[in-house]
Design a protein around this motif. Sequence first.
Motif, PDB file in Angstrom:
ATOM      1  N   VAL A 298      45.263  32.285  51.923  1.00 45.07           N
ATOM      2  CA  VAL A 298      45.865  32.044  50.615  1.00 45.07           C
ATOM      3  C   VAL A 298      45.754  33.328  49.811  1.00 45.07           C
ATOM      4  O   VAL A 298      44.674  33.929  49.732  1.00 45.07           O
ATOM      5  CB  VAL A 298      45.161  30.886  49.876  1.00 45.07           C
ATOM      6  CG1 VAL A 298      45.727  30.730  48.481  1.00 45.07           C
ATOM      7  CG2 VAL A 298      45.332  29.588  50.658  1.00 45.07           C
ATOM      8  N   ALA A 299      46.873  33.771  49.247  1.00 42.17           N
ATOM      9  CA  ALA A 299      46.859  34.984  48.435  1.00 42.17           C
ATOM     10  C   ALA A 299      46.130  34.712  47.122  1.00 42.17           C
ATOM     11  O   ALA A 299      46.291  33.661  46.505  1.00 42.17           O
ATOM     12  CB  ALA A 299      48.286  35.457  48.160  1.00 42.17           C
ATOM     13  N   VAL A 300      45.344  35.689  46.680  1.00 44.33           N
ATOM     14  CA  VAL A 300      44.557  35.558  45.460  1.00 44.33           C
ATOM     15  C   VAL A 300      44.838  36.767  44.582  1.00 44.33           C
ATOM     16  O   VAL A 300      44.739  37.916  45.024  1.00 44.33           O
ATOM     17  CB  VAL A 300      43.043  35.481  45.764  1.00 44.33           C
ATOM     18  CG1 VAL A 300      42.246  35.352  44.482  1.00 44.33           C
ATOM     19  CG2 VAL A 300      42.756  34.302  46.681  1.00 44.33           C
ATOM     20  N   LYS A 301      45.191  36.502  43.320  1.00 42.21           N
ATOM     21  CA  LYS A 301      45.369  37.561  42.331  1.00 42.21           C
ATOM     22  C   LYS A 301      44.178  37.528  41.380  1.00 42.21           C
ATOM     23  O   LYS A 301      43.798  36.464  40.890  1.00 42.21           O
ATOM     24  CB  LYS A 301      46.678  37.362  41.563  1.00 42.21           C
ATOM     25  CG  LYS A 301      46.960  38.457  40.539  1.00 42.21           C
ATOM     26  CD  LYS A 301      48.332  38.273  39.906  1.00 42.21           C
ATOM     27  CE  LYS A 301      48.393  37.017  39.064  1.00 42.21           C
ATOM     28  NZ  LYS A 301      49.672  36.868  38.346  1.00 42.21           N
ATOM     29  N   LEU A 302      43.595  38.685  41.108  1.00 35.52           N
ATOM     30  CA  LEU A 302      42.399  38.761  40.284  1.00 35.52           C
ATOM     31  C   LEU A 302      42.748  39.242  38.885  1.00 35.52           C
ATOM     32  O   LEU A 302      43.483  40.223  38.709  1.00 35.52           O
ATOM     33  CB  LEU A 302      41.368  39.709  40.907  1.00 35.52           C
ATOM     34  CG  LEU A 302      40.861  39.341  42.311  1.00 35.52           C
ATOM     35  CD1 LEU A 302      39.830  40.354  42.771  1.00 35.52           C
ATOM     36  CD2 LEU A 302      40.284  37.937  42.335  1.00 35.52           C
ATOM     37  N   ILE A 303      42.219  38.539  37.882  1.00 35.62           N
ATOM     38  CA  ILE A 303      42.340  38.932  36.481  1.00 35.62           C
ATOM     39  C   ILE A 303      40.965  39.406  36.024  1.00 35.62           C
ATOM     40  O   ILE A 303      39.981  38.658  36.105  1.00 35.62           O
ATOM     41  CB  ILE A 303      42.821  37.765  35.599  1.00 35.62           C
ATOM     42  CG1 ILE A 303      44.102  37.141  36.189  1.00 35.62           C
ATOM     43  CG2 ILE A 303      43.055  38.232  34.182  1.00 35.62           C
ATOM     44  CD1 ILE A 303      45.268  38.082  36.264  1.00 35.62           C
ATOM     45  N   LEU A 304      40.880  40.647  35.547  1.00 39.57           N
ATOM     46  CA  LEU A 304      39.602  41.227  35.162  1.00 39.57           C
ATOM     47  C   LEU A 304      39.182  40.748  33.784  1.00 39.57           C
ATOM     48  O   LEU A 304      39.940  40.071  33.069  1.00 39.57           O
ATOM     49  CB  LEU A 304      39.685  42.750  35.204  1.00 39.57           C
ATOM     50  CG  LEU A 304      40.137  43.347  36.545  1.00 39.57           C
ATOM     51  CD1 LEU A 304      40.120  44.865  36.478  1.00 39.57           C
ATOM     52  CD2 LEU A 304      39.281  42.842  37.678  1.00 39.57           C
ATOM     53  N   GLU A 305      37.959  41.126  33.387  1.00 40.64           N
ATOM     54  CA  GLU A 305      37.398  40.647  32.124  1.00 40.64           C
ATOM     55  C   GLU A 305      38.187  41.126  30.914  1.00 40.64           C
ATOM     56  O   GLU A 305      38.208  40.459  29.879  1.00 40.64           O
ATOM     57  CB  GLU A 305      35.939  41.106  32.006  1.00 40.64           C
ATOM     58  CG  GLU A 305      35.008  40.427  32.993  1.00 40.64           C
ATOM     59  CD  GLU A 305      33.575  40.903  32.867  1.00 40.64           C
ATOM     60  OE1 GLU A 305      32.734  40.166  32.320  1.00 40.64           O
ATOM     61  OE2 GLU A 305      33.304  42.034  33.302  1.00 40.64           O
TER      62      GLU A 305
END
Length: 413
Positions: A258-265
């Motif tokens: 599953v593709a995962v996109k990360l959002i930083l703080e």
Amino acid sequence: MSVSTNAPSAPRFAHRTLVLAAAAALGLSLTLSACGDRAQAQSPSTAQAPRATPVGVVVMAPEHLDITTELSGRTTSPLVAEIRPQVGGLIQRRTFTEGAHVKAGEVLYQIDAASYQASVDSAQAALAKAQATLSASQLTARRQAALLRIQATPQQTYEDAEAAVAQAKADVASAQATLATARINLARTRITSPISGLVDVSSVTPGALVTAEQTTALTTVRQINPIQVDITQSSAELLRLKADLAQGQLHQVSEDEVAVKLILEDGSTYPQEARLRFAGVSVNTSTGAITLRAVVPNPNGLLLPGMYVRAVLATAQAQSALLVPQQAVSRDRNGGASVLVVDAQHKAAQRAIVTNRQVGNRWLVTSGLQAGDQVIVEGNVKVKAGDVVQAQAVSAALGAAKVAEAAASATAQ
């Protein structure tokens, strides 16, 4: 002929008759006028039609929707090495910069190696002595064997010579093992990193005395490329997703990854895409959550172990999704959702709906609406079910923008 003085005169009688006739005519006219006005007011053909209220509507149209789930997570290192000494001694020097990147096999500390070098020299000398003794024993054994063949020496002497050879060989092996141990201890005075990664702060300085296998680590090295992200998902959300997939409402993106996109703080999006490699097989009894693990490239070292991130998982797809703007949905005291739609008679009609999840500023509707329905999104507070309306189409994007504007205004107040 005489005329009676009690009889009225002809002119006065005629005037009174005219006045009475005029009054009677005026009364009849007023009566007829009032009756006509009442009849006109009561006539349905002349009643004023209700005025249509202008409203903004969004026409429902099926969309292709990627179902995403946003979860919280923490970055972790795939490999962590706590650096401890395997021999004791004084730290002579530290060869790394705290927080720098080190490679596997790179020297981090140097322990005073003088005593360990002496042990190596002593072991080498002992080995040389044992090897010399072995050579002498072998020569003696060969001579005794030659003498035994001509019966010039006793059998016992020959056997003693052979035993001496075996003893010398054992002494050589023992000396070799002692030398190997001494060399290992000497090599361990150079404390190296077993992995590549970022090196933490040092707990000792040059001149500190350390002991073999002490509990306090000298420093820690953590691998950061690639780096892992541990994500938690509630078991309730996982069950709902599986139910939607089983009912055919959603189609899974991939069975393997599953593709995962990360959002930083800081709200920015991490440029590298992560891949979900491992899903937990048990539920945490205290939190009711399942741990998911993703792996993401980190070539520039932007992600550090322990950072908080938000992971957006593309978990499924809806092929014909109906999305209704939030401002069009109202709820009753029991939480039931409904919208106002424009029916065929151009009247507002209330329609009960079932919403599945929030997608941005809209709700995903699973039942209650169908393609082509006109949902009132503007002016719905001014009308009620049964009112005649004048529908004016607005875009879904405009409706979503007004929702965001209203939310920002409420926050500012």
